[in-house]
Design a protein around this motif. Structure first.
Motif, mmCIF file in Angstrom:
data_model
loop_
_atom_site.group_PDB
_atom_site.id
_atom_site.type_symbol
_atom_site.label_atom_id
_atom_site.label_comp_id
_atom_site.label_asym_id
_atom_site.label_seq_id
_atom_site.Cartn_x
_atom_site.Cartn_y
_atom_site.Cartn_z
ATOM 1 N N TRP A 338 -76.829 -108.815 -37.437
ATOM 2 C CA TRP A 338 -75.513 -108.246 -36.216
ATOM 3 C C TRP A 338 -74.391 -107.330 -37.053
ATOM 4 N N ASP A 339 -74.576 -106.331 -37.575
ATOM 5 C CA ASP A 339 -73.912 -104.817 -37.518
ATOM 6 C C ASP A 339 -72.608 -104.927 -35.841
ATOM 7 N N ILE A 340 -71.617 -104.139 -36.470
ATOM 8 C CA ILE A 340 -70.573 -104.253 -35.051
ATOM 9 C C ILE A 340 -71.554 -102.682 -34.040
ATOM 10 N N TYR A 341 -72.364 -102.769 -34.066
ATOM 11 C CA TYR A 341 -73.568 -101.328 -33.347
ATOM 12 C C TYR A 341 -74.287 -102.353 -32.927
ATOM 13 N N ALA A 342 -75.019 -103.139 -33.260
ATOM 14 C CA ALA A 342 -76.242 -104.296 -32.899
ATOM 15 C C ALA A 342 -75.150 -104.946 -31.586
ATOM 16 N N ALA A 343 -73.903 -105.645 -32.452
ATOM 17 C CA ALA A 343 -72.963 -106.530 -31.585
ATOM 18 C C ALA A 343 -72.969 -105.781 -29.785
ATOM 19 N N ALA A 344 -72.215 -104.903 -30.012
ATOM 20 C CA ALA A 344 -71.929 -103.336 -28.841
ATOM 21 C C ALA A 344 -73.129 -103.676 -28.055
ATOM 22 N N ASP A 345 -74.605 -103.414 -28.619
ATOM 23 C CA ASP A 345 -75.306 -103.190 -27.669
ATOM 24 C C ASP A 345 -75.882 -104.483 -27.001
ATOM 25 N N VAL A 346 -75.626 -105.945 -27.356
ATOM 26 C CA VAL A 346 -75.455 -106.903 -26.595
ATOM 27 C C VAL A 346 -75.261 -107.472 -25.373
ATOM 28 N N THR A 347 -73.505 -107.014 -26.914
ATOM 29 C CA THR A 347 -72.636 -107.292 -25.371
ATOM 30 C C THR A 347 -72.187 -105.742 -24.057
ATOM 31 N N LEU A 348 -72.556 -104.761 -24.425
ATOM 32 C CA LEU A 348 -72.615 -104.248 -23.254
ATOM 33 C C LEU A 348 -73.797 -104.556 -22.205
ATOM 34 N N ALA A 349 -75.026 -104.952 -22.698
ATOM 35 C CA ALA A 349 -76.180 -105.368 -21.783
ATOM 36 C C ALA A 349 -75.633 -106.372 -20.664
ATOM 37 N N GLY A 350 -74.893 -107.459 -21.473
ATOM 38 C CA GLY A 350 -74.069 -108.300 -20.045
ATOM 39 C C GLY A 350 -73.206 -107.726 -19.209
ATOM 40 N N ILE A 351 -72.244 -106.754 -19.713
ATOM 41 C CA ILE A 351 -71.143 -106.317 -19.052
ATOM 42 C C ILE A 351 -71.853 -104.843 -18.272
ATOM 43 N N GLN A 352 -72.715 -104.109 -18.536
ATOM 44 C CA GLN A 352 -73.050 -103.522 -17.523
ATOM 45 C C GLN A 352 -74.553 -103.861 -16.185
ATOM 46 N N ALA A 353 -75.182 -105.465 -17.335
ATOM 47 C CA ALA A 353 -75.454 -105.923 -15.663
ATOM 48 C C ALA A 353 -74.655 -106.726 -14.607
ATOM 49 N N LEU A 354 -74.026 -107.089 -15.256
ATOM 50 C CA LEU A 354 -72.947 -107.795 -14.345
ATOM 51 C C LEU A 354 -72.135 -106.492 -12.968
ATOM 52 N N ARG A 355 -72.269 -105.406 -13.860
ATOM 53 C CA ARG A 355 -71.022 -104.404 -13.047
ATOM 54 C C ARG A 355 -72.540 -103.165 -12.155
ATOM 55 N N SER A 356 -73.581 -103.697 -12.716
ATOM 56 C CA SER A 356 -74.771 -103.544 -11.801
ATOM 57 C C SER A 356 -75.571 -104.461 -10.589
ATOM 58 N N ALA A 357 -74.905 -105.369 -11.039
ATOM 59 C CA ALA A 357 -75.005 -106.541 -9.684
ATOM 60 C C ALA A 357 -74.053 -106.504 -8.624
ATOM 61 N N VAL A 358 -72.318 -106.406 -9.404
ATOM 62 C CA VAL A 358 -71.950 -105.937 -8.127
ATOM 63 C C VAL A 358 -71.366 -104.447 -7.405
ATOM 64 N N ASN A 359 -72.822 -103.872 -8.071
ATOM 65 C CA ASN A 359 -72.905 -102.849 -7.341
ATOM 66 C C ASN A 359 -74.378 -102.362 -6.635
ATOM 67 N N GLU A 360 -74.681 -103.412 -6.167
ATOM 68 C CA GLU A 360 -76.007 -104.172 -5.379
ATOM 69 C C GLU A 360 -77.270 -103.365 -6.427
ATOM 70 N N GLY A 361 -77.093 -104.050 -7.103
ATOM 71 C CA GLY A 361 -78.804 -103.431 -7.904
ATOM 72 C C GLY A 361 -78.484 -102.104 -8.710
ATOM 73 N N THR A 362 -77.802 -101.328 -8.738
ATOM 74 C CA THR A 362 -77.525 -99.953 -9.253
ATOM 75 C C THR A 362 -78.134 -99.513 -10.213
ATOM 76 N N PRO A 363 -79.148 -99.230 -11.193
ATOM 77 C CA PRO A 363 -78.754 -99.452 -12.873
ATOM 78 C C PRO A 363 -77.667 -98.196 -13.503
ATOM 79 N N MET A 364 -77.790 -98.836 -14.793
ATOM 80 C CA MET A 364 -76.433 -98.704 -15.286
ATOM 81 C C MET A 364 -77.051 -98.430 -17.410
ATOM 82 N N GLU A 365 -76.213 -97.423 -17.520
ATOM 83 C CA GLU A 365 -76.687 -97.305 -18.864
ATOM 84 C C GLU A 365 -76.212 -98.140 -19.468
ATOM 85 N N VAL A 366 -76.604 -98.507 -20.949
ATOM 86 C CA VAL A 366 -76.506 -99.503 -21.987
ATOM 87 C C VAL A 366 -75.937 -98.247 -22.558
#
Length: 508
Positions: A338-366
């Motif tokens: 778990w280096d900083i880049y893998a940590a960013a990947d897994v954390t951003l996956a959650g942030i962008q998932a929430l962002r997608s939900a707020v936007n009614e399921g719009t796909p988001m890049e990680v």
């Protein structure tokens, strides 16, 4: 007994945050890591830490703590402050093992990645679920080629959803009693995606690239969510389901499920081009032969190497292994998962998932924060979803003599309402329960009959608060709980007592 596993080299560790941080002390001792300092503004935690580490320095002051003589710091502080505290520790010259999640907004993520790069120090994310016995075995088999290439996976991290976040992780009621427990009272479960997505990433070496998620509008009963997404755009906290679909870097799909619900689940399904596995309730099944019906084997994974020490350290062994990999990287230079880049990947996956939900399921890049040009696009991105204020779940002009009892009432009501539902629902399905389990239902009915006076008294305390502020977030949550707990039936003492007695008499 501690071991000499780093060629006689030792690591001096400071623990910042003595709630979750205390869970690492047994692992540190087993790994010859010297815990020499602790920091927490909760003085009641100092005593417990001092009992285990009597020679360690203790302080409430973070600056004093970071000025002490140690090599690395475990950051297990206030969850949305992980990036801030990690950056401060790096600037103080400390290697960092940070609890999940790594950061709270994309902009924080950019700042964190660049702080790690500039420091030249070791950063690891303390994501422990990839290092359970079963998950480590899946990783071993994947790297040996047994599964072929990942095609699809489903991983859960689901807790019971009855907790209104009105008490601390140690079970004591929040003080003052008219509030929720800070970040647990507003954090959406999409942020907490690392325990389910993390094992897939470590096993395969793949990164998430795109994510989509839909908003949840049927929320768990009696959790303080605010007025709801359809009313005012407030996203729910830890008491709601948060599923997402993630496309990985090889084109495979991961269904990632977090949430609070009516069934705890750590279910894992992993499909490869050659084989698959299903892990549920401690049972691991392999499907071999590159065909679903070819060969089914039930497995009993075993630890390799220091498994005994990992087991004895607690928490499923995961804390031991993540601390081991962290220390190994510092002391020997061998990279940790778990280096900083893998940590960013897994954390951003959650942030962008929430962002997608707020936007009614719009796909988001990680976004891939390994690339500066990508980071530049998110450098000023402070997005976060609208959420409740956990300190203001009652009106500003509230009578604290009434609302101050909210957290204590919540602590008392949880087991009682569980008991009510277990007994009443168990009675409904009793004829079809397996004979060996019928006594469990009978015991719940007996316990409810015994505790009826306690349940009744608790319901009356709940009703007092709810009636005083029925339109408040706290009041609405209590009214929902009273409905779930069949208030009218329970308060009709003659009727409920008769029902329970009749059921028990018929089973005699």
């Amino acid at each position: 007994m501690s071991m000499d596993i780093f060629g006689g080299k030792r690591l001096k560790l400071g623990v910042w945050g003595l709630g979750r941080g205390m869970a690492f002390l047994n692992s540190a001792r087993a790994l010859n890591i010297d815990v020499v300092a602790g920091c927490d503004f909760h003085e009641d935690r100092h005593k417990a830490f001092h009992e285990i580490c009597p020679d360690a320095a203790l302080t409430k002051d973070e600056d004093e703590f970071l000025a002490m003589d140690f090599d690395a710091v475990l950051v297990s502080t206030y969850c949305p402050n992980h990036a801030r505290d990690t950056i401060k520790a790096l600037k103080a010259g400390k290697h960092v093992l940070s609890e999940v999640t790594a950061f709270f907004t994309p902009a924080q993520g950019v700042a964190l990645v660049e702080a790690v790069e500039e420091s030249g120090l070791v950063y690891n994310l303390a994501e422990n679920y990839p290092f359970s016995k079963e998950n480590m075995y899946v990783t071993k088999l994947y790297k040996e080629g047994l599964f072929g290439e990942l095609t699809y996976a489903e991983y859960d991290y689901v807790h019971g959803g009855s907790n209104p976040c009105a008490f601390y992780p140690d079970g004591s009621p929040v003080q003052p009693g008219n509030q929720l427990h800070h970040w647990r009272g507003f954090l959406n479960y999409h942020y907490y995606c690392t325990h389910s997505l993390g094992p897939v990433m470590v096993a395969t070496g793949l990164r998430p690239e795109k994510v989509t998620a839909f908003p949840e509008d049927v929320l768990n009963i009696g959790c303080v969510h605010g007025k709801g997404r359809k009313v005012d755009g407030t996203m729910p906290n830890l008491g709601a389901f948060c599923p997402s679909l993630i496309q990985m870097s090889n084109g495979s799909i991961v269904r990632n499920l977090m949430g609070g619900t009516t069934a705890d689940s750590r279910m894992r399904r992993f499909f490869g081009t050659k084989a698959s596995t299903f892990i549920h309730d401690g049972v691991m099944t392999l499907k071999l032969g590159a065909d679903g019906s070819a060969l089914t084997l039930e497995m009993e994974p075993q630890w390799e190497g220091m498994g005994k020490e990992a087991d004895e350290a607690g928490h499923g062994g995961g804390d031991f292994w993540e601390l081991y990999y962290f220390a190994r990287q510092i002391l020997t230079g061998e990279k940790a998962p778990w280096d900083i880049y893998a940590a960013a990947d897994v954390t951003l996956a959650g942030i962008q998932a929430l962002r997608s939900a707020v936007n009614e399921g719009t796909p988001m890049e990680v976004p891939d924060f390994r690339k500066k040009e990508v980071r530049d696009r998110y450098r000023n991105d402070d997005w976060q979803a609208k959420h409740i204020d956990p300190e203001r779940i009652f009106p500003d002009d509230q009578d604290i003599s009434i609302t101050g009892n909210f957290s204590v009432v919540c602590k008392d009501m949880i087991p009682l309402i569980k008991l009510v539902r277990c007994a009443l629902d168990g009675m409904k399905v009793y004829p079809f329960v397996k004979p060996a389990q019928k006594f469990i239902v009978i015991d719940h009915v007996k316990e409810l009959r015994k505790k009826l006076p306690e349940v009744t008294a608790c319901y009356k305390r709940m009703r007092q608060i709810a009636d005083a502020y029925p339109e408040s977030q706290g009041g609405i949550a209590l009214l929902e709980k009273l409905d779930l707990g069949e208030e009218d039936l329970i308060l009709d003492t003659g009727k409920i007592t008769g029902m329970l007695n009749d059921f028990l008499l018929n089973q005699a």
